[in-house]
Design a protein around this motif. Structure first.
Motif, PDB file in Angstrom:
ATOM      1  N   VAL A 177       9.068  -0.444  -3.010  1.00 25.47           N
ATOM      2  CA  VAL A 177       8.702  -1.579  -3.377  1.00 25.47           C
ATOM      3  C   VAL A 177       7.255  -1.796  -3.033  1.00 25.47           C
ATOM      4  O   VAL A 177       6.963  -1.615  -1.570  1.00 25.47           O
ATOM      5  CB  VAL A 177       9.513  -2.730  -3.237  1.00 25.47           C
ATOM      6  CG1 VAL A 177       8.930  -4.232  -3.565  1.00 25.47           C
ATOM      7  CG2 VAL A 177      10.990  -2.610  -3.879  1.00 25.47           C
ATOM      8  N   LEU A 189       4.927  -9.059  -6.793  1.00 26.28           N
ATOM      9  CA  LEU A 189       5.327  -7.777  -6.867  1.00 26.28           C
ATOM     10  C   LEU A 189       4.230  -6.867  -7.607  1.00 26.28           C
ATOM     11  O   LEU A 189       3.733  -7.035  -8.786  1.00 26.28           O
ATOM     12  CB  LEU A 189       6.627  -7.876  -7.733  1.00 26.28           C
ATOM     13  CG  LEU A 189       7.604  -6.656  -8.061  1.00 26.28           C
ATOM     14  CD1 LEU A 189       7.788  -5.899  -6.733  1.00 26.28           C
ATOM     15  CD2 LEU A 189       8.613  -6.831  -8.856  1.00 26.28           C
ATOM     16  N   ALA A 194       6.818  -1.024  -8.098  1.00 28.66           N
ATOM     17  CA  ALA A 194       8.239  -0.651  -7.577  1.00 28.66           C
ATOM     18  C   ALA A 194       8.796   0.709  -8.431  1.00 28.66           C
ATOM     19  O   ALA A 194       8.464   0.917  -9.522  1.00 28.66           O
ATOM     20  CB  ALA A 194       9.134  -1.831  -7.772  1.00 28.66           C
ATOM     21  N   LEU A 218       7.616  -5.593 -14.202  1.00 31.24           N
ATOM     22  CA  LEU A 218       7.265  -6.014 -12.931  1.00 31.24           C
ATOM     23  C   LEU A 218       6.546  -7.344 -12.674  1.00 31.24           C
ATOM     24  O   LEU A 218       6.823  -8.086 -12.010  1.00 31.24           O
ATOM     25  CB  LEU A 218       6.231  -4.949 -11.901  1.00 31.24           C
ATOM     26  CG  LEU A 218       6.944  -3.820 -11.441  1.00 31.24           C
ATOM     27  CD1 LEU A 218       5.923  -2.663 -11.088  1.00 31.24           C
ATOM     28  CD2 LEU A 218       8.192  -3.735 -10.657  1.00 31.24           C
TER      29      LEU A 218
END
Length: 188
Positions: free
Chosen positions: A103, A119, A122, A134
């Motif tokens: 991540v 984010l 990942a 994401l």
């Protein structure tokens, strides 16, 4: 050996902390002196070099699927319901009990809650999660809920508080109160 429930944990008095940790120190913290039932192993952390609020932190680890299923869902579903659901969609055939996770995310914790979160990237077992998944509000909300739950659970067990956790000058800077010690003994 055994499971977390097999032990009695006694935490020492709370101590104020204002500490900065390097990549190596954070990685060591998550790997050193951890029992076999700890949910993450082989943890590696790389903190971005900026000081912006959401400077990326990259984390790779081996995750115990059972920990995620049984503990993170916090009793919302029975063990049987969880297993039935996972089997019905074939997850138990494609996601082994222990799997690799990567991540890249950024954010900040204030007063024991995530106050910002992004984010960036990942992957699970080397398979990249698509960008549109994401960037969805659902993915961020789910991860924020998981992080907040982990903080709440940790605080309830230990009495700790996290005034602030963020990236500053390429290190993770943490202010708050944490136990001065931990004694772990098998239950009689």
């Amino acid at each position: 050996t055994g499971q977390q429930e097999d032990y009695v944990y006694t935490f020492g008095a709370l101590k104020p902390v204002d500490v900065r940790m390097t990549n190596e120190e954070v990685s060591s913290f998550f790997n050193y002196n951890r029992p076999p039932y700890f949910p993450a192993s082989n943890v590696q952390v790389k903190v971005g070099s900026g000081s912006a609020v959401n400077t990326p932190i990259e984390v790779s680890a081996t995750i115990d699927r059972d920990y995620a299923i049984y503990n993170l869902l916090d009793g919302q579903f029975s063990l049987g319901q969880i297993q039935e659901g996972l089997e019905s969609i074939g997850i138990t055939k494609i996601l082994p009990r222990k799997f690799n996770l990567y991540v890249k995310a950024g954010g900040e914790i204030k007063d024991n809650k995530v106050v910002s979160f992004d984010l960036y990237d990942a992957s699970v077992m080397g398979v990249k999660i698509p960008e549109n998944d994401l960037s969805s509000a659902d993915a961020s909300s789910m991860l924020i809920e998981i992080i907040n739950k982990l903080i709440t659970d940790y605080n309830a067990r230990t009495g700790s508080t996290f005034e602030s956790v963020r990236v500053e000058d390429g290190q993770i800077q943490m202010k708050g109160q944490i136990p001065s010690s931990l004694e772990r003994k098998p239950k009689p």
